[in-house]
Design an enzyme around this catalytic site. Structure first.
Site, PDB file in Angstrom:
ATOM      1  N   TYR A 144      -2.020  -6.483   9.434  1.00 22.50           N
ATOM      2  CA  TYR A 144      -2.503  -5.107   9.232  1.00 22.50           C
ATOM      3  C   TYR A 144      -1.678  -4.119  10.058  1.00 22.50           C
ATOM      4  O   TYR A 144      -1.157  -3.138   9.514  1.00 22.50           O
ATOM      5  CB  TYR A 144      -3.980  -5.017   9.620  1.00 22.50           C
ATOM      6  CG  TYR A 144      -4.635  -3.698   9.290  1.00 22.50           C
ATOM      7  CD1 TYR A 144      -4.982  -2.796  10.285  1.00 22.50           C
ATOM      8  CD2 TYR A 144      -4.914  -3.362   7.965  1.00 22.50           C
ATOM      9  CE1 TYR A 144      -5.593  -1.587   9.982  1.00 22.50           C
ATOM     10  CE2 TYR A 144      -5.525  -2.152   7.655  1.00 22.50           C
ATOM     11  CZ  TYR A 144      -5.859  -1.275   8.665  1.00 22.50           C
ATOM     12  OH  TYR A 144      -6.457  -0.077   8.362  1.00 22.50           O
ATOM     13  N   GLY A 180       1.819  -4.301   8.880  1.00 22.85           N
ATOM     14  CA  GLY A 180       1.800  -3.906   7.470  1.00 22.85           C
ATOM     15  C   GLY A 180       1.745  -2.397   7.323  1.00 22.85           C
ATOM     16  O   GLY A 180       2.491  -1.797   6.548  1.00 22.85           O
ATOM     17  N   VAL A 182     -15.422  -1.043  15.695  1.00 28.80           N
ATOM     18  CA  VAL A 182     -16.106  -0.139  16.615  1.00 28.80           C
ATOM     19  C   VAL A 182     -16.227   1.207  15.910  1.00 28.80           C
ATOM     20  O   VAL A 182     -15.233   1.747  15.432  1.00 28.80           O
ATOM     21  CB  VAL A 182     -15.273   0.058  17.908  1.00 28.80           C
ATOM     22  CG1 VAL A 182     -15.870   1.186  18.736  1.00 28.80           C
ATOM     23  CG2 VAL A 182     -15.216  -1.235  18.674  1.00 28.80           C
ATOM     24  N   VAL A 183     -17.446   1.731  15.820  1.00 25.65           N
ATOM     25  CA  VAL A 183     -17.600   3.001  15.119  1.00 25.65           C
ATOM     26  C   VAL A 183     -17.177   4.121  16.057  1.00 25.65           C
ATOM     27  O   VAL A 183     -17.396   4.075  17.245  1.00 25.65           O
ATOM     28  CB  VAL A 183     -19.069   3.235  14.700  1.00 25.65           C
ATOM     29  CG1 VAL A 183     -19.451   2.216  13.660  1.00 25.65           C
ATOM     30  CG2 VAL A 183     -20.008   3.192  15.888  1.00 25.65           C
ATOM     31  N   ASN A 202     -15.852   7.475  14.436  1.00 24.23           N
ATOM     32  CA  ASN A 202     -15.650   8.787  13.829  1.00 24.23           C
ATOM     33  C   ASN A 202     -16.282   8.814  12.441  1.00 24.23           C
ATOM     34  O   ASN A 202     -15.899   8.067  11.584  1.00 24.23           O
ATOM     35  CB  ASN A 202     -14.146   9.065  13.732  1.00 24.23           C
ATOM     36  CG  ASN A 202     -13.936  10.508  13.363  1.00 24.23           C
ATOM     37  OD1 ASN A 202     -14.676  11.377  13.810  1.00 24.23           O
ATOM     38  ND2 ASN A 202     -12.984  10.753  12.523  1.00 24.23           N
ATOM     39  N   PHE A 203     -17.230   9.702  12.276  1.00 22.15           N
ATOM     40  CA  PHE A 203     -17.954   9.779  11.013  1.00 22.15           C
ATOM     41  C   PHE A 203     -17.013  10.103   9.867  1.00 22.15           C
ATOM     42  O   PHE A 203     -15.879  10.508  10.067  1.00 22.15           O
ATOM     43  CB  PHE A 203     -19.025  10.869  11.158  1.00 22.15           C
ATOM     44  CG  PHE A 203     -20.021  10.858  10.043  1.00 22.15           C
ATOM     45  CD1 PHE A 203     -20.117  11.932   9.179  1.00 22.15           C
ATOM     46  CD2 PHE A 203     -20.843   9.761   9.857  1.00 22.15           C
ATOM     47  CE1 PHE A 203     -21.028  11.916   8.150  1.00 22.15           C
ATOM     48  CE2 PHE A 203     -21.752   9.745   8.828  1.00 22.15           C
ATOM     49  CZ  PHE A 203     -21.848  10.827   7.963  1.00 22.15           C
ATOM     50  N   ASP A 254      -7.053  -7.634  20.270  1.00 20.05           N
ATOM     51  CA  ASP A 254      -7.878  -6.429  20.144  1.00 20.05           C
ATOM     52  C   ASP A 254      -7.398  -5.393  21.168  1.00 20.05           C
ATOM     53  O   ASP A 254      -7.160  -5.757  22.333  1.00 20.05           O
ATOM     54  CB  ASP A 254      -9.337  -6.773  20.435  1.00 20.05           C
ATOM     55  CG  ASP A 254     -10.244  -6.229  19.320  1.00 20.05           C
ATOM     56  OD1 ASP A 254     -11.468  -6.353  19.428  1.00 20.05           O
ATOM     57  OD2 ASP A 254      -9.695  -5.668  18.359  1.00 20.05           O
TER      58      ASP A 254
HETATM   59  O1  LIG Z   1      -5.491  -5.517  -2.135  1.00 21.81           O
HETATM   60  C1  LIG Z   1      -6.388  -4.677  -2.053  1.00 21.81           C
HETATM   61  C2  LIG Z   1      -7.246  -4.608  -0.920  1.00 21.81           C
HETATM   62  C3  LIG Z   1      -8.254  -3.659  -0.882  1.00 21.81           C
HETATM   63  N1  LIG Z   1      -8.400  -2.799  -1.930  1.00 21.81           N
HETATM   64  C4  LIG Z   1      -9.480  -1.794  -1.909  1.00 21.81           C
HETATM   65  O2  LIG Z   1      -9.200  -0.850  -0.886  1.00 21.81           O
HETATM   66  C5  LIG Z   1     -10.441  -0.316  -0.422  1.00 21.81           C
HETATM   67  C6  LIG Z   1     -10.449  -0.333   1.098  1.00 21.81           C
HETATM   68  O3  LIG Z   1     -11.684   0.191   1.515  1.00 21.81           O
HETATM   69  P1  LIG Z   1     -12.416  -0.364   2.829  1.00 21.81           P
HETATM   70  O4  LIG Z   1     -13.811   0.091   2.762  1.00 21.81           O
HETATM   71  O5  LIG Z   1     -12.122  -1.811   2.995  1.00 21.81           O
HETATM   72  O6  LIG Z   1     -11.600   0.362   3.993  1.00 21.81           O
HETATM   73  P2  LIG Z   1     -11.782   1.858   4.530  1.00 21.81           P
HETATM   74  O7  LIG Z   1     -12.129   2.752   3.387  1.00 21.81           O
HETATM   75  O8  LIG Z   1     -12.658   1.862   5.730  1.00 21.81           O
HETATM   76  O9  LIG Z   1     -10.286   2.152   5.061  1.00 21.81           O
HETATM   77  C7  LIG Z   1      -9.323   2.659   4.165  1.00 21.81           C
HETATM   78  O10 LIG Z   1      -9.051   3.991   4.519  1.00 21.81           O
HETATM   79  C8  LIG Z   1      -8.578   4.132   5.858  1.00 21.81           C
HETATM   80  C9  LIG Z   1      -7.283   3.343   6.032  1.00 21.81           C
HETATM   81  O11 LIG Z   1      -6.808   3.441   7.385  1.00 21.81           O
HETATM   82  C10 LIG Z   1      -7.536   1.928   5.706  1.00 21.81           C
HETATM   83  O12 LIG Z   1      -6.338   1.178   5.802  1.00 21.81           O
HETATM   84  C11 LIG Z   1      -8.074   1.840   4.284  1.00 21.81           C
HETATM   85  O13 LIG Z   1      -8.393   0.499   3.981  1.00 21.81           O
HETATM   86  C12 LIG Z   1     -11.558  -1.169  -1.021  1.00 21.81           C
HETATM   87  O14 LIG Z   1     -12.180  -0.499  -2.081  1.00 21.81           O
HETATM   88  C13 LIG Z   1     -10.817  -2.407  -1.529  1.00 21.81           C
HETATM   89  O15 LIG Z   1     -11.454  -3.027  -2.613  1.00 21.81           O
HETATM   90  C14 LIG Z   1      -7.564  -2.831  -3.027  1.00 21.81           C
HETATM   91  O16 LIG Z   1      -7.735  -2.046  -3.945  1.00 21.81           O
HETATM   92  N2  LIG Z   1      -6.563  -3.762  -3.056  1.00 21.81           N
END
Ligand SMILES: O=c1ccn([C@@H]2O[C@H](COP(=O)(O)OP(=O)(O)O[C@H]3OC[C@@H](O)[C@H](O)[C@H]3O)[C@@H](O)[C@H]2O)c(=O)[nH]1
Length: 415
Positions: free
Chosen positions: A263, A266, A305-306, A308-309, A364
């Site tokens: 991550y 990436g 860790v939460v 930011n809303f 972490d």
């Molecule tokens: O290979 C993938 C992996 C994930 N996804 C989708 O990507 C979305 C990611 O949403 P999550 O709820 O996991 O993550 P978040 O919305 O919290 O974070 C998202 O926005 C903030 C960025 O910094 C994060 O890297 C991004 O994942 C999900 O809907 C998941 O299904 C894909 O479409 N393809």
């Protein structure tokens, strides 16, 4: 000394032939004016009016208070275009795409000139069924845009966007961004990637493939259709920071071979690719580094860790519509320890909640705090929701999703 032959000599000529002084002078007909002046006034009226409109627009642009110090020439040109003073072909905006729509005057990317209605945009949100993405979809549709969600539902949920079913401006495509896709759009918000360590460690190779190949595919699409591209990067690009708080110019302290590298590295590679397309293909790009977020629709087993809303969505939209590439930290500089957070949870949610102390997971970060000076100054953005006020909204969302409480929640978490 002989005056220049090119200097307008009408006044002197008049004085020389005994014409009356200014107070008594009789009105002069156009015929009495020198030939060159008669030609310019008569034949070139159209040119004069266009020049006048261009000057008025430039004065408007230079004097308008909201003009940012780095307003790019493209938005000035777009404004001139919007009032019809610059040909469409002169517009920048990627592969020959126009920075404004024919006939509507609506400027696609920059500020909309006074009195002109903003034309709805066609926007792709990859990962739009996820936590942050689904709230972004809500805001874009509310603003009048047409939205296409591209998502493989690895961590996202259809329920997060189900309330848009039947909206003609909303489309949902089940698609994995590691495969190319062709869509005619104006803007691309690229959020597709698992964000929680619980999820991205589940299949680390897929995680980095999504970050690299998925981002490459979406950059290629943006270049092909002349769309503006926004990458939601992350605070993880700073790794376990040696600089505190982190400013955007800090290069980070990242383990390239750790269990989080899929991550962290990436997203760093995704930023590299984004900037390479910007420098090499003149693609309009924006980079946001999102610090941990919480709120309604967050994965219940997220584990982050939460801090930011979900108000960060406003930051993403300000960044996309603005003239600054970034990267920008979008997060809450308000610092608290895990123990303080646990106490807020006890105070606001469950006084009987037990506090357990556990070891950090590998790699972490020990502490993290965004310096959001740049976002405040250049985007006019800062977090609005205090932790104490945002947590109950998230908890109510969890309760509804787990126990199906009678009080159904609105999509934005309100009752
Ligand atoms: O290979 C993938 C992996 C994930 N996804 C989708 O990507 C979305 C990611 O949403 P999550 O709820 O996991 O993550 P978040 O919305 O919290 O974070 C998202 O926005 C903030 C960025 O910094 C994060 O890297 C991004 O994942 C999900 O809907 C998941 O299904 C894909 O479409 N393809």
């Amino acid at each position: 000394m002989a005056s220049s032959e090119l200097t307008y000599r009408g006044q002197q000529a008049a004085a020389a032939d005994g014409a009356h002084g200014p107070a008594e002078s009789k009105p002069r007909t156009r015929q009495q004016l020198p030939q060159p002046l008669r030609y310019v006034l008569g034949e070139q009226r159209l040119v004069f009016s266009l020049v006048g409109m261009a000057l008025a627009t430039l004065v408007f642009l230079l004097l308008s208070p909201s003009t940012t110090t780095t307003t790019s020439s493209s938005s000035s040109v777009a404004h001139l275009a919007a009032v019809g003073l610059v040909s469409r072909q002169y517009q920048s905006g990627g592969a020959g795409r126009m920075a404004f729509e024919e006939g509507t005057g609506g400027v696609r990317h920059g500020r909309v000139p006074l009195g002109l209605k903003r034309k709805g945009l066609r926007v792709v949100v990859t990962g739009g069924a996820g936590f942050v993405g689904s709230h972004l979809v809500d805001r874009l549709l509310a603003r009048g845009d047409s939205v296409i969600v591209v998502d493989n539902f690895f961590t996202g949920r259809k329920e997060n966007v189900a309330h848009h079913a039947g909206n003609p401006n909303f489309e949902m495509i089940r698609h994995d961004v590691v495969e190319p896709i062709l869509l005619e759009v104006d803007q691309i918000y690229h959020l597709a990637c698992p964000a929680s360590p619980v999820h991205y460690k589940f299949n680390p190779v897929k995680t980095i493939k999504t970050n690299v190949v998925g981002t490459l595919n979406m950059l290629g699409l943006a270049k092909r259709v002349g769309a503006r591209f926004l990458l939601t990067s992350t605070s993880e690009v700073y790794g376990d920071p040696l600089q505190h708080p982190q400013v955007e110019t800090y290069w980070g302290n990242v383990n390239p071979i750790g269990v989080r590298s899929c991550y962290d590295e990436g997203k760093r590679t995704a930023e590299t690719l984004t900037m390479d397309y910007h420098r090499g293909a003149n693609l309009e790009v924006r980079i946001a580094r999102i610090f941990n977020t919480y709120g309604p629709r967050m994965c219940i087993d997220d584990g982050r860790v939460v801090s930011n809303f979900v108000a960060q969505v406003e930051g993403l939209m300000k960044l996309m519509e603005g003239e600054h590439v970034g990267p920008f930290n979008l997060g809450n500089p308000g610092e608290f320890t895990m123990l303080e957070l646990a106490k807020v949870v006890q105070d606001t949610i469950d006084p009987n909640a037990r506090i357990e102390f556990r070891a950090n997971t590998a790699d972490d970060p020990h502490k993290r705090k965004p310096d959001i000076t740049k976002a405040k100054e250049l985007l006019g953005w800062e977090p609005k929701v205090a932790l104490r006020n945002g947590l109950p909204l998230m908890v109510q969302d969890f309760r509804t999703r787990i126990f199906g409480d009678q009080k159904q929640q609105q999509p934005d978490g309100s009752e």
